[in-house]
Motif scaffolding. Structure first.
Motif, mmCIF file in Angstrom:
data_model
loop_
_atom_site.group_PDB
_atom_site.id
_atom_site.type_symbol
_atom_site.label_atom_id
_atom_site.label_comp_id
_atom_site.label_asym_id
_atom_site.label_seq_id
_atom_site.Cartn_x
_atom_site.Cartn_y
_atom_site.Cartn_z
ATOM 1 N N PHE A 202 0.913 -1.148 0.004
ATOM 2 C CA PHE A 202 0.124 -0.205 -0.019
ATOM 3 C C PHE A 202 0.942 1.304 0.110
ATOM 4 C CE2 PHE A 202 -2.777 3.179 1.824
ATOM 5 C CZ PHE A 202 -3.938 2.908 0.963
ATOM 6 N N PHE A 203 2.016 1.264 0.816
ATOM 7 C CA PHE A 203 2.911 2.323 0.854
ATOM 8 C C PHE A 203 3.265 2.610 -0.689
ATOM 9 C CE2 PHE A 203 7.034 4.092 0.901
ATOM 10 C CZ PHE A 203 6.950 5.470 1.436
ATOM 11 N N GLN A 204 3.687 1.547 -1.583
ATOM 12 C CA GLN A 204 4.432 1.794 -2.450
ATOM 13 C C GLN A 204 3.299 2.321 -3.659
ATOM 14 O OE1 GLN A 204 6.782 -1.472 -3.975
ATOM 15 N NE2 GLN A 204 6.548 -2.435 -2.370
ATOM 16 N N LEU A 205 2.095 1.715 -3.456
ATOM 17 C CA LEU A 205 0.904 2.648 -4.470
ATOM 18 C C LEU A 205 0.709 4.022 -3.980
ATOM 19 C CD1 LEU A 205 -1.551 2.356 -5.796
ATOM 20 C CD2 LEU A 205 -3.038 1.938 -4.030
ATOM 21 N N VAL A 206 0.780 4.669 -2.760
ATOM 22 C CA VAL A 206 0.794 5.874 -2.325
ATOM 23 C C VAL A 206 2.028 6.510 -2.831
ATOM 24 C CG1 VAL A 206 0.824 7.568 -0.457
ATOM 25 C CG2 VAL A 206 -0.728 5.455 -0.386
ATOM 26 N N ALA A 207 3.139 5.906 -2.650
ATOM 27 C CA ALA A 207 4.294 6.495 -3.234
ATOM 28 C C ALA A 207 4.435 6.879 -4.722
ATOM 29 C CB ALA A 207 5.752 5.978 -2.661
ATOM 30 N N SER A 208 3.898 5.371 -5.296
ATOM 31 C CA SER A 208 3.906 5.686 -6.905
ATOM 32 C C SER A 208 3.028 6.781 -7.364
ATOM 33 C CB SER A 208 3.593 4.379 -7.284
ATOM 34 O OG SER A 208 2.103 4.133 -7.522
ATOM 35 N N ARG A 209 1.876 7.312 -6.630
ATOM 36 C CA ARG A 209 0.814 8.157 -7.090
ATOM 37 C C ARG A 209 1.257 9.766 -6.511
ATOM 38 N NH1 ARG A 209 -3.428 6.705 -9.730
ATOM 39 N NH2 ARG A 209 -4.516 8.703 -9.013
ATOM 40 N N TYR A 210 2.058 9.653 -5.616
ATOM 41 C CA TYR A 210 2.443 10.931 -4.993
ATOM 42 C C TYR A 210 2.994 11.762 -6.080
ATOM 43 C CZ TYR A 210 5.164 14.295 -2.240
ATOM 44 O OH TYR A 210 5.723 15.426 -1.816
ATOM 45 N N GLU A 211 2.237 13.039 -6.121
ATOM 46 C CA GLU A 211 2.282 14.116 -7.135
ATOM 47 C C GLU A 211 2.177 13.566 -8.648
ATOM 48 O OE1 GLU A 211 6.252 15.947 -6.186
ATOM 49 O OE2 GLU A 211 5.005 17.163 -4.688
ATOM 50 N N GLN A 212 1.554 12.306 -8.745
ATOM 51 C CA GLN A 212 1.221 12.003 -10.124
ATOM 52 C C GLN A 212 -0.328 11.775 -10.373
ATOM 53 O OE1 GLN A 212 3.806 11.281 -12.356
ATOM 54 N NE2 GLN A 212 5.154 12.051 -10.650
ATOM 55 N N GLY A 213 -1.057 11.476 -9.289
ATOM 56 C CA GLY A 213 -2.559 11.275 -9.484
ATOM 57 C C GLY A 213 -3.093 11.507 -8.073
ATOM 58 N N SER A 214 -4.407 11.572 -8.097
ATOM 59 C CA SER A 214 -5.240 11.978 -6.780
ATOM 60 C C SER A 214 -5.558 10.797 -6.144
ATOM 61 C CB SER A 214 -6.353 12.963 -7.192
ATOM 62 O OG SER A 214 -6.070 14.263 -7.802
ATOM 63 N N LEU A 215 -5.803 10.780 -4.940
ATOM 64 C CA LEU A 215 -6.240 9.774 -3.842
ATOM 65 C C LEU A 215 -7.179 10.427 -3.137
ATOM 66 C CD1 LEU A 215 -2.930 7.985 -2.765
ATOM 67 C CD2 LEU A 215 -4.620 7.067 -4.155
ATOM 68 N N LEU A 216 -8.328 9.640 -2.897
ATOM 69 C CA LEU A 216 -9.336 10.033 -1.925
ATOM 70 C C LEU A 216 -9.450 8.941 -0.893
ATOM 71 C CD1 LEU A 216 -13.006 11.392 -2.767
ATOM 72 C CD2 LEU A 216 -12.561 9.806 -0.975
ATOM 73 N N ILE A 217 -9.152 9.164 0.203
ATOM 74 C CA ILE A 217 -9.146 8.087 1.200
ATOM 75 C C ILE A 217 -9.971 8.316 2.444
ATOM 76 C CG2 ILE A 217 -7.642 6.918 2.990
ATOM 77 C CD1 ILE A 217 -5.352 7.530 1.065
ATOM 78 N N THR A 218 -10.948 7.531 2.752
ATOM 79 C CA THR A 218 -11.668 7.635 3.983
ATOM 80 C C THR A 218 -11.162 6.728 4.935
ATOM 81 O OG1 THR A 218 -13.474 5.951 3.342
ATOM 82 C CG2 THR A 218 -13.665 8.209 2.390
ATOM 83 N N SER A 219 -11.383 7.122 6.121
ATOM 84 C CA SER A 219 -10.921 6.375 7.466
ATOM 85 C C SER A 219 -11.614 6.882 8.629
ATOM 86 C CB SER A 219 -9.577 6.417 7.599
ATOM 87 O OG SER A 219 -9.099 5.669 8.657
ATOM 88 N N ASN A 220 -11.969 5.786 9.580
ATOM 89 C CA ASN A 220 -12.880 6.321 10.755
ATOM 90 C C ASN A 220 -11.572 6.537 11.751
ATOM 91 O OD1 ASN A 220 -12.142 3.631 11.039
ATOM 92 N ND2 ASN A 220 -14.215 3.234 12.078
ATOM 93 N N LEU A 221 -10.331 6.511 11.465
ATOM 94 C CA LEU A 221 -9.224 6.682 12.275
ATOM 95 C C LEU A 221 -8.416 7.930 12.107
ATOM 96 C CD1 LEU A 221 -8.091 3.108 12.677
ATOM 97 C CD2 LEU A 221 -9.607 3.996 14.139
ATOM 98 N N ALA A 222 -8.154 8.470 13.372
ATOM 99 C CA ALA A 222 -7.235 9.783 13.121
ATOM 100 C C ALA A 222 -5.771 9.149 12.576
ATOM 101 C CB ALA A 222 -7.140 10.462 14.318
ATOM 102 N N PHE A 223 -5.349 10.195 11.969
ATOM 103 C CA PHE A 223 -3.816 9.793 11.472
ATOM 104 C C PHE A 223 -2.827 9.309 12.777
ATOM 105 C CE2 PHE A 223 -4.231 13.381 8.177
ATOM 106 C CZ PHE A 223 -4.354 12.447 7.226
ATOM 107 N N SER A 224 -3.373 9.833 13.872
ATOM 108 C CA SER A 224 -2.310 9.208 15.167
ATOM 109 C C SER A 224 -2.703 7.854 15.328
ATOM 110 C CB SER A 224 -2.792 10.140 16.284
ATOM 111 O OG SER A 224 -4.330 10.064 16.701
ATOM 112 N N ARG A 225 -3.796 7.252 14.889
ATOM 113 C CA ARG A 225 -3.824 5.593 15.018
ATOM 114 C C ARG A 225 -3.650 4.923 13.779
ATOM 115 N NH1 ARG A 225 -9.413 4.361 17.295
ATOM 116 N NH2 ARG A 225 -8.418 2.374 17.243
ATOM 117 N N TRP A 226 -2.981 5.692 12.804
ATOM 118 C CA TRP A 226 -2.723 4.675 11.601
ATOM 119 C C TRP A 226 -1.425 3.832 11.664
ATOM 120 C CZ3 TRP A 226 -3.178 7.190 6.064
ATOM 121 C CH2 TRP A 226 -4.523 7.524 5.861
#
Length: 112
Positions: free
Chosen positions: A40-64
């Protein structure tokens, strides 16, 4: 599956970069094992500044860190995600909870 094939992961990441927007709903509903977190990190990194991601989560970043079983991976991912992001935090009842409560109240009122 692409990860198991020789060159399959790179091919799949290239395919996913073609889309202008990827939507990932309910991130954190099920925790990732170490391999899935890495992919999943590789997916995020490969799209970084290349394409948009819309992510929903019920957890705060502090709990990722709980989702990815690694605070370092979670921090690196969050860093890339929020760099150009619009972060929207929603508080209050969910739509499903509110609708169910209204239905119950309506049924109770009808019985009286």
């Amino acid at each position: 599956a692409a990860h198991d094939q020789h060159g399959g992961l790179d091919k799949e990441l290239r395919r996913l970069r073609r889309y202008k927007l990827l939507i990932i709903d309910e991130l954190g509903y099920i925790p990732f094992d170490a391999d899935a977190a890495n992919l999943f990190f590789q997916l995020v990194a490969s799209r970084y500044e290349q394409g948009s991601l819309l992510i929903t989560s019920n957890l705060a970043f502090s709990r990722w860190g709980e989702i990815f079983a690694d605070d370092v991976v979670a921090a690196a991912m969050i860093d890339r995600l929020v760099h150009h992001a619009e972060v929207i935090s929603l508080d209050g009842d969910s739509y499903r909870t509110r609708t169910r409560r209204e239905l119950l109240e309506t049924n109770t009122t009808k019985k009286l």
